[in-house]
Design a protein around this motif. Structure first.
Motif, PDB file in Angstrom:
ATOM      1  N   LYS A  13       0.799  -1.231   0.000  1.00 48.90           N
ATOM      2  CA  LYS A  13       0.000   0.000   0.000  1.00 48.90           C
ATOM      3  C   LYS A  13       0.832   1.283   0.000  1.00 48.90           C
ATOM      4  CE  LYS A  13      -2.099  -0.516   3.610  1.00 48.90           C
ATOM      5  NZ  LYS A  13      -2.506  -0.174   4.951  1.00 48.90           N
ATOM      6  N   GLY A  32      -1.723   6.255   8.321  1.00 51.92           N
ATOM      7  CA  GLY A  32      -1.057   5.489   9.378  1.00 51.92           C
ATOM      8  C   GLY A  32      -0.054   6.381  10.111  1.00 51.92           C
ATOM      9  N   GLU A 120      -4.106   6.869   1.882  1.00 52.01           N
ATOM     10  CA  GLU A 120      -3.825   5.460   2.113  1.00 52.01           C
ATOM     11  C   GLU A 120      -4.042   5.093   3.574  1.00 52.01           C
ATOM     12  OE1 GLU A 120       0.223   4.855   2.796  1.00 52.01           O
ATOM     13  OE2 GLU A 120      -0.525   3.097   3.842  1.00 52.01           O
TER      14      GLU A 120
END
Ligand code: DC
Length: 220
Positions: A13, A32, A120
């Motif tokens: 990813k 993240g 993402e």
């Protein structure tokens, strides 16, 4: 235009999202890294990792920003500090707190506002950007994901076996699947892209093709 790229760790990813954003000249949002940033500051300021409201208040107060491929809190570049094993482990519980997820959702929408973005994470298509023009769920077989992670760990000098990496990954996958909040699942209208046997360039080519298709159908 917003493109969401979600999926499990090891599906490629992050590198795919970065390469895609670079190819398109778009903004890349690594969500993240945002959860990791909150965790880093929480540990520094002694905010308990099970204090959801406290963590959310902290998250709301932080100016998290991405500049030149680096992650900042205010003027402080935290790109390296957020990648330690300690932060990786602690971030899991921070990311489980619903008030934190809520705060991050708002922040992610604000950051992406009006931009062409490749974002993402795990919940970008399903929760944060339900109206994204293209939602991709990147997958790879458990064996392929474990092979990639094993190669990364070896490159970092970590002495581990493929078998151990696969077993740990299976445990994490099960934990992710049964998580009460932020459980990983593709948005109903996500396109599943399986990356086994594909190079990063081939995956990016495929995504660019999907984007062109979407643009054509929107223009039609
Ligand atoms: O992708 P990463 O390893 O940098 O993510 C760090 C942690 O944050 C990981 O435990 C997954 C979690 N996360 C999340 O719950 N939701 C997101 N949108 C992104 C990451």
């Amino acid at each position: 235009m917003i493109i969401t790229l979600d999926g499990p760790a090891g599906a490629g990813k992050s590198s795919t999202a970065r390469a895609l954003a670079c190819r398109l000249g778009w903004f890349y949002m690594d969500t993240g890294a945002m959860y990791r940033a909150v965790t880093l500051v929480a540990l520094e300021r002694d905010v308990a990792l099970d204090d959801g409201p406290g963590l959310a208040a902290l998250a709301e107060s932080l100016a998290i920003a991405f500049r030149d491929g680096r992650v900042f809190v205010g003027d402080r570049d935290i790109s390296s500090e957020i990648r330690t094993e300690q932060i990786t482990a602690a971030t899991r519980s921070v990311a489980d707190a619903p008030p934190v997820r809520d705060a991050m959702k708002r922040m992610q929408r604000t950051i992406a506002g009006g931009l062409d973005v490749v974002t993402e994470g795990r919940d970008q298509g399903s929760v944060v950007f339900p109206h994204a023009e293209l939602k991709v769920f990147l997958t790879a077989s458990p064996e392929e994901r474990a092979r990639r992670r094993h190669r990364e760990e070896e490159a970092r000098g970590v002495d581990t076996s493929l078998h151990a990496v696969l077993a740990a990954q299976n445990r994490r996958d099960e934990g992710d699947r049964i998580r009460a909040v932020g459980a990983m699942k593709p948005a109903d209208d996500a396109v599943l892209v399986e990356t086994d046997g594909l190079t990063e360039e081939q995956v990016v080519d495929r995504l660019v093709h999907l984007i062109e298709e979407r643009r054509t159908s929107r223009g039609a």
